[in-house]
Design a protein around this motif. Structure first.
Motif, PDB file in Angstrom:
ATOM      1  N   UNK A   1       0.861  -1.181   0.000  1.00  0.00           N
ATOM      2  CA  UNK A   1       0.000   0.000   0.000  1.00  0.00           C
ATOM      3  C   UNK A   1       0.894   1.227   0.000  1.00  0.00           C
ATOM      4  N   UNK A   2       0.271   2.386  -0.032  1.00  0.00           N
ATOM      5  CA  UNK A   2       1.031   3.622  -0.116  1.00  0.00           C
ATOM      6  C   UNK A   2       0.845   4.479   1.125  1.00  0.00           C
ATOM      7  N   UNK A   3       1.918   5.143   1.506  1.00  0.00           N
ATOM      8  CA  UNK A   3       1.847   6.247   2.460  1.00  0.00           C
ATOM      9  C   UNK A   3       1.984   7.508   1.618  1.00  0.00           C
ATOM     10  N   UNK A   4       0.949   8.337   1.608  1.00  0.00           N
ATOM     11  CA  UNK A   4       0.943   9.538   0.763  1.00  0.00           C
ATOM     12  C   UNK A   4       1.078  10.789   1.618  1.00  0.00           C
ATOM     13  N   UNK A   5       2.069  11.583   1.293  1.00  0.00           N
ATOM     14  CA  UNK A   5       2.291  12.866   1.960  1.00  0.00           C
ATOM     15  C   UNK A   5       2.000  13.961   0.939  1.00  0.00           C
TER      16      UNK A   5
ATOM     17  N   UNK B   1       6.204  -1.579   1.148  1.00  0.00           N
ATOM     18  CA  UNK B   1       7.122  -2.718   1.054  1.00  0.00           C
ATOM     19  C   UNK B   1       8.581  -2.283   0.999  1.00  0.00           C
ATOM     20  N   UNK B   2       8.817  -0.989   0.899  1.00  0.00           N
ATOM     21  CA  UNK B   2      10.185  -0.505   0.795  1.00  0.00           C
ATOM     22  C   UNK B   2      10.913  -0.583   2.132  1.00  0.00           C
ATOM     23  N   UNK B   3      12.238  -0.594   2.018  1.00  0.00           N
ATOM     24  CA  UNK B   3      13.138  -0.449   3.170  1.00  0.00           C
ATOM     25  C   UNK B   3      13.902   0.853   2.953  1.00  0.00           C
ATOM     26  N   UNK B   4      13.461   1.900   3.647  1.00  0.00           N
ATOM     27  CA  UNK B   4      13.962   3.243   3.381  1.00  0.00           C
ATOM     28  C   UNK B   4      15.007   3.675   4.397  1.00  0.00           C
ATOM     29  N   UNK B   5      16.083   4.271   3.902  1.00  0.00           N
ATOM     30  CA  UNK B   5      17.040   4.947   4.763  1.00  0.00           C
ATOM     31  C   UNK B   5      16.755   6.438   4.737  1.00  0.00           C
TER      32      UNK B   5
ATOM     33  N   UNK C   1       7.467   0.361  10.532  1.00  0.00           N
ATOM     34  CA  UNK C   1       8.361   0.785  11.609  1.00  0.00           C
ATOM     35  C   UNK C   1       9.133   2.055  11.257  1.00  0.00           C
ATOM     36  N   UNK C   2       9.245   2.932  12.226  1.00  0.00           N
ATOM     37  CA  UNK C   2      10.052   4.137  12.140  1.00  0.00           C
ATOM     38  C   UNK C   2      11.215   3.943  13.112  1.00  0.00           C
ATOM     39  N   UNK C   3      12.377   3.583  12.578  1.00  0.00           N
ATOM     40  CA  UNK C   3      13.518   3.156  13.406  1.00  0.00           C
ATOM     41  C   UNK C   3      14.533   4.298  13.450  1.00  0.00           C
ATOM     42  N   UNK C   4      14.682   4.894  14.625  1.00  0.00           N
ATOM     43  CA  UNK C   4      15.481   6.109  14.767  1.00  0.00           C
ATOM     44  C   UNK C   4      16.830   5.800  15.421  1.00  0.00           C
ATOM     45  N   UNK C   5      17.873   5.782  14.617  1.00  0.00           N
ATOM     46  CA  UNK C   5      19.264   5.610  15.066  1.00  0.00           C
ATOM     47  C   UNK C   5      19.452   4.427  16.017  1.00  0.00           C
ATOM     48  N   UNK C   6      19.287   3.200  15.543  1.00  0.00           N
ATOM     49  CA  UNK C   6      19.421   2.038  16.417  1.00  0.00           C
ATOM     50  C   UNK C   6      20.860   1.655  16.726  1.00  0.00           C
ATOM     51  N   UNK C   7      21.840   2.179  15.961  1.00  0.00           N
ATOM     52  CA  UNK C   7      23.212   1.675  16.076  1.00  0.00           C
ATOM     53  C   UNK C   7      24.097   2.477  17.015  1.00  0.00           C
TER      54      UNK C   7
ATOM     55  N   UNK D   1      11.061  -5.865   5.838  1.00  0.00           N
ATOM     56  CA  UNK D   1      10.670  -4.773   4.960  1.00  0.00           C
ATOM     57  C   UNK D   1       9.713  -3.876   5.738  1.00  0.00           C
ATOM     58  N   UNK D   2       9.207  -2.853   5.092  1.00  0.00           N
ATOM     59  CA  UNK D   2       8.224  -1.944   5.701  1.00  0.00           C
ATOM     60  C   UNK D   2       8.816  -1.154   6.868  1.00  0.00           C
TER      61      UNK D   2
END
Length: 494
Positions: free
Chosen positions: A2-6, A31-35, A139-145, A164-165
């Motif tokens: 599906x889409x997240x539309x901004x 389905x994307x894995x975004x940086x 998921x919104x993953x903020x600086x895990x490393x 993914x996602x």
């Protein structure tokens, strides 16, 4: 999928002169894995919080999935880890949790420990596992490393490759390259999405920047040439126009008509050139807006005739009489750029503290040349407070140079007015690094200097170290930085 539309997203903090985002529109495939990348302070975490409806904004964000944010707060860390996971995902089976932990090479025994007793890396793994086990979420993953050692980072890489996602905020270039398939970059004037990993994005960005720089230079030359030609044409037109009234010929009315016609032609030509100038200026104004000018940072190391600067023979640090790493021997000479590596808790920071004279228990031999000037960047930013002027005075550094270094690292002049304790973690680390490179020293000793520091600033720091060649000893988990900067590595093992 599906889409997240901004659409037409506009947001600014109360009291701020400029908006963080202005009429931003784009779509994200779930389905994307975004940086997610961008300078410190450009709005990465703000964007994630806008997705979570934490702030009021103009425009629309539409989606058919739920967002979850990492890291999230655990209120009572004295409970067993398994109990905390079941609170996050009430209907999950224990075997599903264990299976997911196995993907991270993590033993199930941590489930029966109090959460507060887990290492930082184990806590990160538990929280990520909990979120990925939830259904229909993005998921919104903020600086895990941050603060994670290389082994734990590599475990997270292998785990996230299978997922993914998500949107991942990270300043670790290797981590991004191995994990993501799209990059969303927050630039100076827009938000841009490209397919590929960080290296792909960087190649495209460099190519675009180089094209814009060449186009800008071409237009600059065209504008200069056209301005000169327009001025000359206008001058000729005015000169011809004046001459028609000075003629003494009997056919003066015909001559004046001819001269006037020539004058009008020249004036028309001048106006055409002015329009071309205006068009070129408009084209030029659309260039270079998203180019980050990576001004070179400056380091002024002090020279010394002493060499070697540090000698260690069979050095070993002990905690409560327990040896924490195998004996090591090494020399550090002028011009060495030494990375100290090893798993978390093995004593990397303790060695640095030995070098700066802290009372650390050790065995073996350690010799440090007398009278060395040492500049130190600590891992912690907890004690930073006060304004930048007072901080510079307290540390006896040149305020103008210190602030110039901060500005080059992307800290805005508006942030110069803040109390340091109110700055972001990335800005606080920049304060410590700017202080250090403003100091002239024989040795620079940095303990995890890059935590929370954006990628562009990391590259600036690399370039400065390679240009000015200070003697530097550092602990860092950014493999790209180590590979680029270090000419020697001391690996601690147990």
């Amino acid at each position: 999928m599906s889409l997240i539309s901004v659409n037409n997203l506009t947001f600014g903090y109360d009291g701020s002169l400029n908006n963080v985002f202005e009429n931003v529109s784009f779509n994200i495939d779930t389905d994307w894995k975004l940086g997610l990348i961008g300078r410190n302070g450009k709005g990465k975490t703000t964007f994630l919080k806008l997705l979570l409806d934490k702030y009021k904004y103009q425009g629309t964000i539409t989606k058919s999935i739920e967002f979850d944010y990492f890291p999230f707060e655990i209120k009572n860390k004295e409970r067993r880890t398994l109990e905390i996971i079941h609170e996050i995902i009430p209907n999950i089976e224990d075997w599903e949790i264990i299976k997911e932990l196995n993907l991270l090479n993590t033993d199930a025994e941590i489930l029966y420990k109090e959460f507060k007793l887990l290492s930082g890396g184990e806590q990160v793994k538990v929280l990520l596992v909990s979120l990925f086990l939830k259904e229909n979420n993005f998921l919104l993953i903020d600086e895990p490393t941050n603060h994670l050692d290389t082994d734990t980072r590599n475990q997270l890489v292998e785990y996230l490759k299978k997922k993914k996602s998500f949107i991942l905020v990270s300043h670790d270039r290797n981590f991004l390259d191995k994990v993501v398939d799209h990059i969303i970059s927050i630039n100076n004037t827009n938000i841009d999405i490209q397919a590929g990993n960080f290296s792909t994005w960087q190649l495209n960005k460099d190519a675009q920047d180089n094209f814009e720089l060449m186009q800008n230079e071409k237009l600059r030359k065209d504008i200069n040439r056209l301005e000169i030609a327009a001025r000359n044409t206008e001058n000729w037109s005015n000169k011809i126009e004046k001459s028609k009234y000075n003629t003494t010929n009997s056919g003066s009315s015909i001559d004046r008509g001819y001269v006037g016609h020539q004058s009008a032609k020249m004036m028309k030509k001048s106006k055409v050139m002015e329009k071309r100038i205006e068009k070129a200026i408009e084209e030029k104004s659309n260039l270079l807006n998203n180019i980050d000018r990576n001004d070179t940072l400056k380091i002024v190391p002090l020279d010394t005739r002493k060499n070697p600067l540090i000698i260690a023979n069979n050095l070993q640090i002990k905690y409560d009489r327990k040896e924490i790493f195998n004996k090591i021997s090494f020399e550090i000479n002028k011009g060495d750029r030494v990375a100290i590596t090893g798993r978390n808790g093995i004593g990397k920071s303790s060695i640095l503290k030995l070098f700066i004279g802290e009372n650390i228990q050790y065995t073996g031999e350690l010799k440090i040349a007398n009278g060395l000037s040492i500049s130190y960047v600590s891992q912690s930013t907890e004690r930073l407070e006060g304004n930048l002027k007072d901080f510079a005075n307290k540390n006896k550094i040149d305020e103008s140079i210190f602030k110039a270094m901060l500005s080059k690292m992307g800290v805005s002049k508006a942030d110069f007015e803040k109390d340091i304790k109110d700055m972001s973690e990335g800005q606080k680390k920049k304060v410590l690094i700017a202080k250090s490179i403003t100091e002239s020293a024989n040795i620079y000793i940095w303990d995890e200097p890059l935590n929370y520091i954006d990628i562009l600033t990391r590259i600036q720091i690399e370039e400065a170290i390679l240009k000015y060649k200070p003697t530097i000893i550092f602990v860092e988990h950014d493999e790209a930085f180590i590979r680029k900067v270090a000419n020697n590595v001391i690996k601690l093992e147990s």
